[in-house]
Structure formats: C-alpha cells, structure tokens
Design a protein around this motif. Structure first.
Motif, mmCIF file in Angstrom:
data_model
loop_
_atom_site.group_PDB
_atom_site.id
_atom_site.type_symbol
_atom_site.label_atom_id
_atom_site.label_comp_id
_atom_site.label_asym_id
_atom_site.label_seq_id
_atom_site.Cartn_x
_atom_site.Cartn_y
_atom_site.Cartn_z
ATOM 1 N N VAL A 66 13.981 14.276 30.363
ATOM 2 C CA VAL A 66 13.358 15.090 29.310
ATOM 3 C C VAL A 66 13.927 14.720 27.943
ATOM 4 N N LEU A 67 15.256 14.554 27.857
ATOM 5 C CA LEU A 67 15.869 14.188 26.575
ATOM 6 C C LEU A 67 15.357 12.839 26.090
ATOM 7 N N ALA A 68 15.163 11.892 27.023
ATOM 8 C CA ALA A 68 14.614 10.592 26.643
ATOM 9 C C ALA A 68 13.185 10.725 26.147
ATOM 10 N N ALA A 69 12.397 11.547 26.840
ATOM 11 C CA ALA A 69 11.007 11.757 26.425
ATOM 12 C C ALA A 69 10.945 12.439 25.060
ATOM 13 N N ALA A 70 11.832 13.400 24.836
ATOM 14 C CA ALA A 70 11.846 14.098 23.552
ATOM 15 C C ALA A 70 12.177 13.141 22.414
ATOM 16 N N GLU A 71 13.129 12.263 22.645
ATOM 17 C CA GLU A 71 13.464 11.255 21.641
ATOM 18 C C GLU A 71 12.269 10.359 21.356
ATOM 19 N N ALA B 20 6.763 10.427 29.462
ATOM 20 C CA ALA B 20 7.439 9.170 29.147
ATOM 21 C C ALA B 20 7.998 8.573 30.429
ATOM 22 N N ASN B 21 7.952 7.249 30.543
ATOM 23 C CA ASN B 21 8.332 6.534 31.765
ATOM 24 C C ASN B 21 9.742 5.968 31.659
ATOM 25 N N GLY B 22 10.712 6.801 31.955
ATOM 26 C CA GLY B 22 12.066 6.258 32.032
ATOM 27 C C GLY B 22 13.009 6.945 31.068
ATOM 28 N N PRO B 23 14.273 6.490 31.122
ATOM 29 C CA PRO B 23 14.856 5.388 31.890
ATOM 30 C C PRO B 23 15.016 5.749 33.374
ATOM 31 N N TYR B 24 15.507 4.756 34.173
ATOM 32 C CA TYR B 24 15.670 5.057 35.600
ATOM 33 C C TYR B 24 16.871 5.963 35.813
ATOM 34 N N ASP B 25 17.153 6.322 37.065
ATOM 35 C CA ASP B 25 18.010 7.483 37.307
ATOM 36 C C ASP B 25 19.442 7.354 36.798
ATOM 37 N N LEU B 26 20.040 6.145 36.838
ATOM 38 C CA LEU B 26 21.430 6.047 36.386
ATOM 39 C C LEU B 26 21.554 6.334 34.885
ATOM 40 N N PRO B 27 20.837 5.626 34.008
ATOM 41 C CA PRO B 27 20.941 5.974 32.589
ATOM 42 C C PRO B 27 20.370 7.344 32.257
ATOM 43 N N ALA B 28 19.391 7.816 33.031
ATOM 44 C CA ALA B 28 18.882 9.172 32.799
ATOM 45 C C ALA B 28 19.978 10.201 33.054
ATOM 46 N N CYS B 29 20.761 9.993 34.104
ATOM 47 C CA CYS B 29 21.875 10.912 34.385
ATOM 48 C C CYS B 29 22.933 10.846 33.283
ATOM 49 N N ALA B 30 23.187 9.649 32.753
ATOM 50 C CA ALA B 30 24.142 9.536 31.650
ATOM 51 C C ALA B 30 23.675 10.358 30.450
ATOM 52 N N LEU B 31 22.387 10.274 30.129
ATOM 53 C CA LEU B 31 21.844 11.091 29.040
ATOM 54 C C LEU B 31 21.972 12.574 29.361
ATOM 55 N N GLY B 32 21.635 12.939 30.600
ATOM 56 C CA GLY B 32 21.673 14.339 30.998
ATOM 57 C C GLY B 32 23.068 14.918 31.072
#
Length: 473
Positions: free
Chosen positions: A421-426, A225-237
């Motif tokens: 990874v969490l974004a891709a899993a969703e 899966a392509n994204g989100p970019y690093d700032l929102p990805a870190c928020a998810l992580g």
C-alpha cells in the motif's frame, strides 16, 4: 480505505487499512504446493482464484470506497503465461530444485560467479535463470507456447487489470537485471544460453506499473500498483529505508535485508541486490531457503502443535542439552549467504535422553544462527526490524534477540501488504505517514548473559556448517 494484497507461497492474504495504517480486516486462503522429486510447482488458476476469493471476502467485510490497492507476492520461480496471463504450464516455484545439476555446472565453470559480478545476483536452482535454461532443454514446447515468463504478482496483476505483461525492478533483480542501468543485461541472457528466449522476459516497468481493476475481487476501476515483490514490500512495511538498517523476515523463507546505497559486487557471490523504486538505493538481500518450514517439519515429525512451542522453548536451556541442528531442509539446498545446492539438514548430539523440547529449541537456535550469518553478510550496522509468522511466538522472539545479540523491532500484522500500500501511495502521489504506518508493535531486548553464550555458539555453528558444506560437495 486502502487494500494490500500479498500472494504468498503457501497463503494468499488481503488486508484493509485506514488512512493511519490501522489494520481493519484481513482475509486469507491457503494455496497448495506440489512437491515431487525436487520439483516444486503451483497451479496458477488456484493461486488467482485464491486472490479473488480473499478480495471478495474482504470487500464484503468492510465498507468502501477503496482509495487504492497495492499488490505484492512471492518472487523468483517461473510463471509461464499466454498473452492473457493464463498459465501455459504449472508455475515452477522459487523452492524448486530441478535445475541443481545445471547450477552445479555453472558453479564449476565460472558462469555463476560471472553473473554475480555483472548483476549482483547469486543464482540458485529456483531462480529464473536456471529454471528457464532447464525448461529450454527439457520442455521447449512450453516455452514455445508462452508469451511471457512472469513472476507471481505479475500474473495476478495482468489478470486483475488486463494490462500488458510487465514486471518491476525488484522482481527483475534476479538474475538478469543490471543494477546500475536498471535494465536487462543481454550478455547474461546469452551466457545462460537463453538468447533465443530473450523475448519471454517481461518489460521492466520503472517505476512500478499502475492500472485499474476489471471487477474481479475488487470493484471495477480500483487503482492498483504492481509491486514491489514481497521482500522489498516487507522492508517498506517495516520502515526499513535508511542505509544500514535491516529487516529479518521469519517466514517460509528466512530473508535478511539491509538497506544500502553502495553496490559492492566483490566478495563471495551470495544473495542479491534488490533494486528499488528509488534509483541509487538497493536492499542487500540474503533470502535463505531455511525458515519456518524447517520448524514446521520438526513439529510435524515430533507431533508437537504450534501452540506448544513457547512452553517447550522454556522447558529446555540455551544449547538444547547438546542437541544441534543445521536447519537446511530445503530440497534445493541453500542460497544465502552462500550457494550450496546439495546441502542438507543435520541433527547432532541426539540421544535417547533428548526430548522434543530439545529438538525444537535446537531448531530455533539453528535458524537464529542462520539469520545471524545472513545479516552479517548483508552488512547490518543499524537497527533491526523483524516480521513474519515467527513473530507470533514471544519465546522465539526472545531467543532470536539473544542469538542475534541485538534489540528486535517487532512489526506484526500484514507487513508485506502494508508495504504494498505504501508503494502504491507513493506511485499515485497519495500522502500517507510512513512513520505511523510502520511503528513497531514492541522492542525485544537481548539478555546479556544468553547473548554471550550464543556468540560462542555461533562460532561453533559456522565451524559445523563449513564441514557440512565440504561434505555436500
């Protein structure tokens, strides 16, 4: 097994996780930044080769199969590519300062504020609006030759998968996306003089695009899966999803993020609203240019090694014996929680008696004050998580807790890759326990006495900053 890929500004990383979010292995490779005369650029082929290399190293170290992969990376800048995702010219980084005069003009004539009121994005020299306008004026042939103006992770996704060029709502949030409609605001494109170049903007995949890899770095057919970019990805992580909760990323960029369901386009234009996969949810982001790069410069200048920082922070008291640092070292000035393209760093209170420890502590305190300024502007009301390279220094984390006057939920490891990874899993409907995946490593509590001292120091910081902003103009 799950793979998270984080294409950072100076380092490309890939991490493997098991189903409970335990980090099994990490591979990393540095990438170069070319800096000259305010231009900050990267070689796309080098960046992509680093992605393939870390994935090959990771897959050689751990046994598959891989359930899926998530991709994230640095945002902003302009990555001009042809139809195959190959570079047309070097990528202009988010740190680039070449468009500062153009931004000065937009600040003066009201264009800057108009764009913010429409999109919630406060432009800065290294964001796509000014950079594309600069390229249209100075390198039109590069734009003529390009099929798409992508972002970093989008270039990597296209080359890993062969999928058509797209971006996602998080990367598209700066500066053309209307956060209410989740589509490009053509009025803003026209306002910036880019109507002729409108076709360069990548289609917005909402939710994020998915595809299968072609076999470079990861086994062919791996779902990604392509994204989100690093700032929102870190928020998810880091588990920052509830309104009011925040994240401080202590990295090259000092990014302050607060989850919100309210869109407020009033007040001083600064930062941006990052649209998320969930409509009606945003991150109020204050991604400051100041960050660990400021401390790195001071360490390099004083000849101090990173591993000595903790000891030196303990060797000098709060207030650094009168040494003060306004840590705005970036060649493009500052972009959050205000925009001042010409602002530069200032060191005051230095004498022959000042020590390297004083300079280093004052720099860390200055970065902490900048973080507090950003978090307050972003509307932090709940808990605060912290991640990034700075978390490797326990002494700096204690100092930050004191300067911010609040507990810090420290989340270590590859937080951006974890969020990807969490974004891709969703996106793929794979059930993962986000609470387990984002559990903090520790919680650092502030010292009441030092927090009171730094509350007064923060007021002094704001006063000195106001004077420096005035001088910069």
């Amino acid at each position: 097994m799950y793979v998270g890929i984080d294409v950072g500004t100076s380092t490309v990383k890939a991490a493997a996780f098991d189903a409970s979010g335990h980090e099994l292995a990490v591979a990393a490779r540095p990438v170069e930044l070319s800096m000259h005369g305010g231009f900050v650029e990267q070689d796309m082929d080098e960046v992509y080769a680093a992605v393939v290399a870390v994935l090959e190293e990771l897959t050689a170290e751990v046994d598959g199969p891989f359930e899926l992969a998530g991709l994230t990376g640095q945002g902003d800048g302009v990555w001009l590519v042809d139809g195959e995702g190959r570079s047309v010219r070097a990528a202009a980084s988010w740190m680039d300062g070449r468009a500062h005069e153009l931004l000065d003009r937009w600040l003066a004539d009201g264009t800057f504020e108009t764009v913010f009121r429409r999109t919630g994005s406060a432009m800065f020299p290294g964001c796509p609006g000014p950079l594309l306008a600069w390229l249209a004026a100075h390198e039109p042939k590069a734009l003529d030759a390009a099929a798409t103006a992508l972002y970093c992770k989008d270039m990597v996704f296209q080359r890993l998968t062969g999928a058509p060029a797209t971006t996602d709502v998080s990367d598209a949030s700066m500066p053309f996306l209307d956060p209410r409609t989740r589509s490009y605001d053509n009025g803003v494109v026209e306002l910036l003089g880019l109507t002729r170049r409108r076709g360069l903007l990548a289609p917005v995949a909402d939710p994020v695009a998915t595809a299968e890899t072609r076999g470079e770095g990861l086994p062919a057919g791996t779902r990604i899966a392509n994204g989100p970019y690093d700032l929102p990805a870190c928020a998810l992580g880091a588990g920052v999803t509830e309104p009011g909760d925040g994240l401080l990323i202590v990295g090259t960029c000092l990014a302050s993020l607060v989850a919100t369901t309210e869109l407020d386009l009033s007040g001083e234009p600064a930062g941006l609203y990052i649209s998320l996969d969930r409509p009606g949810h945003w991150l109020r982001a204050m991604p400051a240019m100041v960050g660990t790069a400021a401390l790195d410069w001071v360490l390099s200048t004083t000849g101090v090694r990173h591993e000595e920082v903790d000891g030196l922070l303990a060797a000098t008291p709060p207030g650094a014996n009168g040494v003060r640092v306004l840590p705005y070292f970036a060649p493009s000035g500052e972009r959050a929680p205000f925009v001042e393209p010409r602002l530069r760093a200032e060191l005051t209170g230095v004498s022959l008696e000042s020590t390297p420890a004083d300079l280093i502590r004052a720099t860390c305190e200055g970065i902490g004050y900048a973080a507090r300024h950003c978090l307050e502007a972003a509307g932090l009301t709940g808990s605060l998580a912290v991640c990034g390279g700075g978390t490797r220094s326990p002494a700096w984390m204690r100092l930050l807790a004191d300067v911010l006057g609040r507990p810090l939920r420290v989340v270590e490891g590859e937080v951006g890759a974890r969020g990807a990874v969490l974004a891709a899993a969703e996106r793929y409907g794979v059930p993962l326990d986000a609470g387990v995946w984002t559990r903090p490593t520790e919680v650092v509590e502030p010292d009441a006495g030092r927090a009171a001292f730094y509350a007064k120091g923060f007021e002094d910081h704001l006063a000195r900053l106001a004077a420096a902003r005035h001088r910069s103009r």
